[in-house]
Design a protein around this motif. Structure first.
Motif, PDB file in Angstrom:
ATOM      1  N   PRO A 515     -10.497  -1.193 -27.569  1.00 52.46           N
ATOM      2  CA  PRO A 515     -10.868  -1.796 -29.311  1.00 52.46           C
ATOM      3  C   PRO A 515     -11.778  -0.841 -29.841  1.00 52.46           C
ATOM      4  CG  PRO A 515     -11.309  -3.363 -27.964  1.00 52.46           C
ATOM      5  CD  PRO A 515     -10.693  -2.506 -26.761  1.00 52.46           C
ATOM      6  N   THR A 516     -11.452  -0.579 -30.941  1.00 51.71           N
ATOM      7  CA  THR A 516     -12.470   0.256 -32.086  1.00 51.71           C
ATOM      8  C   THR A 516     -13.928  -0.499 -31.802  1.00 51.71           C
ATOM      9  OG1 THR A 516     -10.664   0.836 -33.436  1.00 51.71           O
ATOM     10  CG2 THR A 516     -12.902   1.286 -34.305  1.00 51.71           C
ATOM     11  N   VAL A 517     -13.938  -1.683 -32.013  1.00 51.46           N
ATOM     12  CA  VAL A 517     -15.317  -2.371 -31.971  1.00 51.46           C
ATOM     13  C   VAL A 517     -16.303  -2.095 -30.835  1.00 51.46           C
ATOM     14  CG1 VAL A 517     -14.811  -4.221 -33.971  1.00 51.46           C
ATOM     15  CG2 VAL A 517     -14.583  -4.664 -31.285  1.00 51.46           C
ATOM     16  N   VAL A 518     -15.612  -1.822 -29.751  1.00 46.86           N
ATOM     17  CA  VAL A 518     -16.604  -1.455 -28.516  1.00 46.86           C
ATOM     18  C   VAL A 518     -16.158  -0.252 -27.947  1.00 46.86           C
ATOM     19  CG1 VAL A 518     -17.034  -4.046 -27.921  1.00 46.86           C
ATOM     20  CG2 VAL A 518     -14.997  -2.826 -27.065  1.00 46.86           C
ATOM     21  N   ARG A 519     -15.401   0.461 -28.512  1.00 44.71           N
ATOM     22  CA  ARG A 519     -14.564   1.919 -28.170  1.00 44.71           C
ATOM     23  C   ARG A 519     -15.766   2.890 -27.534  1.00 44.71           C
ATOM     24  NH1 ARG A 519     -10.692   3.799 -31.897  1.00 44.71           N
ATOM     25  NH2 ARG A 519      -9.414   2.154 -30.673  1.00 44.71           N
ATOM     26  N   ALA A 520     -16.852   2.932 -28.489  1.00 51.26           N
ATOM     27  CA  ALA A 520     -17.972   3.904 -28.127  1.00 51.26           C
ATOM     28  C   ALA A 520     -18.785   3.617 -26.768  1.00 51.26           C
ATOM     29  CB  ALA A 520     -18.585   4.015 -29.387  1.00 51.26           C
ATOM     30  N   GLN A 521     -19.257   2.521 -26.887  1.00 43.68           N
ATOM     31  CA  GLN A 521     -20.012   1.989 -25.725  1.00 43.68           C
ATOM     32  C   GLN A 521     -18.953   2.231 -24.554  1.00 43.68           C
ATOM     33  OE1 GLN A 521     -22.599  -1.238 -26.499  1.00 43.68           O
ATOM     34  NE2 GLN A 521     -21.468  -1.132 -28.812  1.00 43.68           N
ATOM     35  N   ALA A 522     -17.870   1.527 -24.748  1.00 39.78           N
ATOM     36  CA  ALA A 522     -16.987   1.400 -23.484  1.00 39.78           C
ATOM     37  C   ALA A 522     -16.523   2.770 -22.613  1.00 39.78           C
ATOM     38  CB  ALA A 522     -15.760   0.604 -23.814  1.00 39.78           C
ATOM     39  N   VAL A 576       0.323   1.082 -32.568  1.00 38.74           N
ATOM     40  CA  VAL A 576      -0.985   1.031 -33.308  1.00 38.74           C
ATOM     41  C   VAL A 576      -1.916   0.722 -32.570  1.00 38.74           C
ATOM     42  CG1 VAL A 576      -2.000  -0.021 -35.171  1.00 38.74           C
ATOM     43  CG2 VAL A 576       0.284   0.436 -35.294  1.00 38.74           C
ATOM     44  N   LEU A 577      -3.135   1.253 -32.459  1.00 40.59           N
ATOM     45  CA  LEU A 577      -4.313   1.049 -31.492  1.00 40.59           C
ATOM     46  C   LEU A 577      -5.057   0.036 -31.824  1.00 40.59           C
ATOM     47  CD1 LEU A 577      -5.326   4.888 -31.072  1.00 40.59           C
ATOM     48  CD2 LEU A 577      -3.435   3.685 -29.909  1.00 40.59           C
ATOM     49  N   PRO A 578      -5.618  -0.819 -30.911  1.00 38.91           N
ATOM     50  CA  PRO A 578      -6.364  -2.009 -30.954  1.00 38.91           C
ATOM     51  C   PRO A 578      -7.543  -1.824 -31.795  1.00 38.91           C
ATOM     52  CG  PRO A 578      -6.638  -1.454 -28.644  1.00 38.91           C
ATOM     53  CD  PRO A 578      -5.501  -0.364 -29.495  1.00 38.91           C
ATOM     54  N   GLN A 579      -7.907  -2.426 -32.736  1.00 40.26           N
ATOM     55  CA  GLN A 579      -9.201  -2.528 -33.586  1.00 40.26           C
ATOM     56  C   GLN A 579     -10.139  -3.473 -33.218  1.00 40.26           C
ATOM     57  OE1 GLN A 579      -9.436   0.081 -36.060  1.00 40.26           O
ATOM     58  NE2 GLN A 579      -7.510   0.552 -34.942  1.00 40.26           N
ATOM     59  N   THR A 580      -9.774  -4.813 -33.110  1.00 40.60           N
ATOM     60  CA  THR A 580     -10.862  -5.843 -32.910  1.00 40.60           C
ATOM     61  C   THR A 580     -10.421  -6.215 -31.372  1.00 40.60           C
ATOM     62  OG1 THR A 580      -8.971  -7.551 -33.256  1.00 40.60           O
ATOM     63  CG2 THR A 580     -10.301  -6.785 -34.880  1.00 40.60           C
ATOM     64  N   LEU A 581     -11.467  -7.128 -30.615  1.00 41.03           N
ATOM     65  CA  LEU A 581     -11.263  -7.444 -29.217  1.00 41.03           C
ATOM     66  C   LEU A 581     -10.018  -8.331 -29.259  1.00 41.03           C
ATOM     67  CD1 LEU A 581     -14.849  -8.621 -28.749  1.00 41.03           C
ATOM     68  CD2 LEU A 581     -13.781  -6.781 -27.461  1.00 41.03           C
ATOM     69  N   SER A 582      -9.621  -9.116 -30.068  1.00 36.55           N
ATOM     70  CA  SER A 582      -8.259 -10.034 -29.962  1.00 36.55           C
ATOM     71  C   SER A 582      -7.135  -8.928 -29.902  1.00 36.55           C
ATOM     72  CB  SER A 582      -8.169 -10.909 -31.208  1.00 36.55           C
ATOM     73  OG  SER A 582      -8.132 -10.227 -32.468  1.00 36.55           O
ATOM     74  N   ASP A 583      -7.019  -7.938 -30.889  1.00 34.98           N
ATOM     75  CA  ASP A 583      -5.937  -6.719 -30.739  1.00 34.98           C
ATOM     76  C   ASP A 583      -6.052  -6.325 -29.346  1.00 34.98           C
ATOM     77  OD1 ASP A 583      -5.712  -7.102 -33.417  1.00 34.98           O
ATOM     78  OD2 ASP A 583      -6.592  -5.225 -34.218  1.00 34.98           O
ATOM     79  N   ALA A 634     -12.458   6.405 -35.738  1.00 41.09           N
ATOM     80  CA  ALA A 634     -13.151   5.361 -35.761  1.00 41.09           C
ATOM     81  C   ALA A 634     -14.765   5.525 -35.845  1.00 41.09           C
ATOM     82  CB  ALA A 634     -12.893   4.698 -34.647  1.00 41.09           C
ATOM     83  N   SER A 635     -15.226   6.634 -35.561  1.00 43.99           N
ATOM     84  CA  SER A 635     -16.510   6.867 -35.302  1.00 43.99           C
ATOM     85  C   SER A 635     -17.146   7.312 -36.658  1.00 43.99           C
ATOM     86  CB  SER A 635     -16.886   8.137 -34.314  1.00 43.99           C
ATOM     87  OG  SER A 635     -16.445   9.320 -34.972  1.00 43.99           O
ATOM     88  N   VAL A 649     -15.347   9.691 -26.515  1.00 47.87           N
ATOM     89  CA  VAL A 649     -14.305   9.111 -27.523  1.00 47.87           C
ATOM     90  C   VAL A 649     -13.711  10.364 -28.217  1.00 47.87           C
ATOM     91  CG1 VAL A 649     -14.475   7.930 -29.719  1.00 47.87           C
ATOM     92  CG2 VAL A 649     -15.648   7.078 -27.500  1.00 47.87           C
ATOM     93  N   LYS A 650     -14.502  11.535 -28.226  1.00 49.11           N
ATOM     94  CA  LYS A 650     -13.905  12.558 -29.488  1.00 49.11           C
ATOM     95  C   LYS A 650     -13.436  13.743 -28.348  1.00 49.11           C
ATOM     96  CE  LYS A 650     -17.334  11.536 -32.993  1.00 49.11           C
ATOM     97  NZ  LYS A 650     -18.382  11.885 -33.970  1.00 49.11           N
ATOM     98  N   SER A 651     -14.189  14.217 -27.621  1.00 47.57           N
ATOM     99  CA  SER A 651     -13.740  15.375 -27.086  1.00 47.57           C
ATOM    100  C   SER A 651     -12.557  15.231 -26.232  1.00 47.57           C
ATOM    101  CB  SER A 651     -14.692  15.820 -26.210  1.00 47.57           C
ATOM    102  OG  SER A 651     -14.818  15.166 -25.055  1.00 47.57           O
ATOM    103  N   ARG A 652     -12.297  14.364 -25.445  1.00 48.82           N
ATOM    104  CA  ARG A 652     -11.102  14.324 -24.840  1.00 48.82           C
ATOM    105  C   ARG A 652     -10.088  13.735 -25.680  1.00 48.82           C
ATOM    106  NH1 ARG A 652     -10.585  17.861 -21.259  1.00 48.82           N
ATOM    107  NH2 ARG A 652     -12.509  18.134 -19.644  1.00 48.82           N
ATOM    108  N   ASN A 653     -10.604  12.819 -26.554  1.00 52.16           N
ATOM    109  CA  ASN A 653      -9.471  12.235 -27.191  1.00 52.16           C
ATOM    110  C   ASN A 653      -8.997  13.178 -28.380  1.00 52.16           C
ATOM    111  OD1 ASN A 653      -7.930   9.954 -28.285  1.00 52.16           O
ATOM    112  ND2 ASN A 653      -9.294  10.042 -29.997  1.00 52.16           N
TER     113      ASN A 653
END
Length: 657
Positions: A515-522, A576-583, A634-635, A649-653
């Protein structure tokens, strides 16, 4: 815009910061070309927005929003300025190839090496061996000599050793056959063989430890001072430590230098990689992202062994492959600072100034009010990102499905990283000339990247990742059952080809599933775990000292297991990609392991009603744009937190944006 009729189409709120259609202009609807597709949602329900003329506006009347990917088509997606930036990626591609691979050629050891006996220096090689070195399994032993008085033996006129003579470990160093490897290396000069044969392996693992520390350090520098200072800093570290490598006199000095060279690994290229991708429009990111790797990096990797071969001096090689990193100090003269980072620091005016520079360089004209809308949107996204700042990687482990998905991603990426690096370093055990074999193995990156560009958005992530990993494993195992030489090398190189594909899929897939809200760190965390696996890879390759087949057996098993585990992850293509943890917790629920995106052109309405999933009609271009652009865009609202993370998050994605 740009001569295109303004058309309205519905955009899900989950993609409020995603790129517009890639059909040639902003705001092009289904009528602009491409088949209509039904798109199934995998996350929570979101209200719809109306997008008119490229400016996204809520039906409730909120101000229009515009992100980077909305404004890039207006200032030029791949104009003169972006082409210049693309060319500027060439030296950095060479830097990362030299940093990553040069240690292989600094520590090469000829297979034929024997104890040096000073009393026999006057004899030719065959006579010395026959008189001083015992035979083991039909070959001269590398680590033992006969413990006799060679002066007396010569006086007696003996020309052959008696196998019953006592044996002892080498006392006076080693002699090396430099026929296949035509130069002395740090390993041969310091005799890292026999009891010390593991030292090059330790040094390679220490290099990857440096990569972890360097990623965290220069990630902090990038966040605090900007991407350009971090890019220069990481290359300067690689320059100083790389040149310093040429002056070491013992193992610990060598290991220390390689630790600091490791600081530059990945970061010396990926920061530049992301900066360039940031300023290239969505329509051209596939080309720029893939071709910079397929052409520039592959070319550098293929050239490196021949630089080593013709220089024939490991100290000169260390200097020649490190000195070019000095060119990084000229980066600010050509490459602008990250506009996304400037926005994240509240420096929206500077970001707009950079975009105006691109506009001028590309010969475009953008109305001032467009920049004002962009600036206002950035400020609103900053506020939104501040609300998401409290999330961390630990939140992924608090719900069962997300925990399972995260653990699977970690294990699969560790397997991919270990298999990839294992194949890179195992070329010396394939029974052929290492310079030719290394070149051929590296060249597989070009067809792998090119093929993936064509098929990834047709066949999806799950089955491509599974099949490529499994095939890599199968070819690796087959290489162990054929004679050592051209057949085993060909099969092992096919294994390398398929793991190249898996590697390119891996982190893009991770960035889409999380999900987007933790995508970067994860994804940063997952990437670090890949480095941990790479630390182990040199020890897997070292097992070739026991049996040439052992490394390939391990790599083969890991490839097959990793590929099969990939089937347990959800498919992301056309979802559609998940945005929130619930998504994220709900993402993929109800998907079948046998779902093939290429066969599912339309979603059955009855099936969707049963699953309570929304169905939206989109153009083909928009489906591809929003699907593959999620992580990069998202970034926009919140900058990534380390250089490792930016690659993740960016290069490979972005390779499929």
């Amino acid at each position: 815009m740009e001569g295109q009729a303004k058309q309205a189409y519905f955009v899900n709120e989950a993609f409020a910061h995603e790129e517009p259609p890639t059909g040639g202009g902003v705001g092009i609807g289904a009528g602009a070309g491409g088949d209509n597709l039904h798109r199934r949602k995998s996350g929570g329900n979101k209200e719809l927005q109306l997008e008119i003329g490229g400016l996204k506006k809520d039906a409730s009347g909120d101000p229009p929003s515009m992100d980077f990917d909305d404004i890039l088509p207006l200032i030029g997606e791949f104009g003169r300025y972006q082409k210049l930036l693309f060319i500027c990626m060439i030296p950095f591609s060479f830097f990362v190839a030299f940093v990553y691979f040069s240690q292989i050629f600094l520590t090469l050891i000829p297979e034929q090496h024997w104890c040096h006996v000073p009393e026999l220096d006057a004899l030719d090689v065959e006579a010395r061996l026959a008189l001083s070195i015992p035979m083991t399994n039909g070959e001269y032993n590398n680590c033992y000599m006969y413990d006799v008085n060679y002066t007396e033996i010569l006086a007696q006129g003996k020309v052959m050793a008696d196998p019953k003579w006592p044996r002892v470990k080498c006392r006076h160093g080693w002699s090396y056959n430099f026929t296949e490897i035509p130069y002395s290396t740090v390993a041969t000069e310091q005799n890292w063989v026999c009891d010390d044969a593991a030292l090059p392996t330790y040094a390679q693992s220490i290099f990857f430890l440096g990569a972890i520390v360097g990623g965290l350090l220069f990630g902090w520098v990038a966040d605090r001072f900007g991407r350009i200072p971090a890019l220069i800093g990481t290359n300067m570290m690689g320059l100083l430590a790389g040149v310093g490598t040429a002056f070491v006199t013992n193992f610990w000095q060598f290991a220390a230098m390689r630790f600091f060279v490791g600081f530059a690994f990945d970061n010396c290229f990926t920061m530049m990689y992301i900066l360039v991708l940031e300023y290239v429009g969505p329509k051209y990111r596939t080309f720029v992202a893939n071709m910079s790797i397929a052409i520039f990096f592959t070319g550098a990797a293929c050239l490196l062994p021949w630089i080593a071969y013709f220089l024939a001096d490991w100290k000169l090689l260390a200097i020649v492959t490190s000195a070019p990193l000095l060119l990084a100090i000229f980066t600010p003269l050509v490459v602008p600072e990250s506009a996304r980072w400037l926005v994240s620091q509240g420096k929206v005016d500077k970001a707009v100034g950079i975009l105006k520079k691109l506009e001028k360089g590309n010969g475009r004209q953008v109305p001032p009010q467009t920049y004002q809308i962009f600036a206002d949107s950035c400020k609103r996204m900053q506020e939104q990102e501040a609300q998401n700042g409290s999330y961390s990687v630990l939140d992924l482990f608090k719900s069962p499905r997300l925990r399972r998905t995260t653990l699977l991603l970690i294990v699969i990426w560790m397997a991919i990283s270990l298999v990839f690096d294992g194949h890179v370093r195992n070329v010396g055990s394939l029974g052929l000339d290492i310079f030719f074999t290394f070149t051929l193995a590296c060249f597989t990156e070009l067809p792998a990247d090119t093929l993936l560009t064509v098929i990834l958005d047709r066949f999806g992530r799950r089955w491509l990742a599974c099949s490529s990993m499994v095939l890599s494993g199968v070819f690796s195992l087959l290489a162990t059952v054929v004679p050592v030489g051209i057949y085993s090398a060909a099969l092992a190189i096919m294994g390398r080809f398929f793991v190249n594909i898996s590697y390119n899929i891996g982190l893009q897939w991770a960035a889409e599933v999380l999900p987007t809200v933790v995508r970067a760190q994860a994804v940063a965390f997952i990437h670090i775990m890949g480095y941990v696996a790479s630390i182990i890879a040199p020890f897997v390759v070292y097992l070739a000292n026991i049996s040439n087949a052992l490394p390939l057996i391990i790599l083969g098993i890991l490839g097959i297991v990793g590929g099969l585990l990939a089937l347990l992850l959800p498919e992301t293509l056309n979802h559609v990609l998940p945005q929130t943890l619930s998504d994220g917790e709900e993402f993929g629920r109800g998907q079948s392991i046998w779902d093939f995106p290429c066969l599912a052109k339309k979603v059955d309405d009855d099936e969707d009603e049963k699953r309570n999933a929304d169905v939206e009609v989109r153009s083909q271009a928009f489906v591809r744009g929003t699907q593959t652009g999620a992580s990069l865009n998202a970034s926009t609202g919140g900058e990534l937190r380390s250089s490792i993370l930016r690659r993740s998050v960016k290069s490979r994605n972005s390779t499929k944006l």
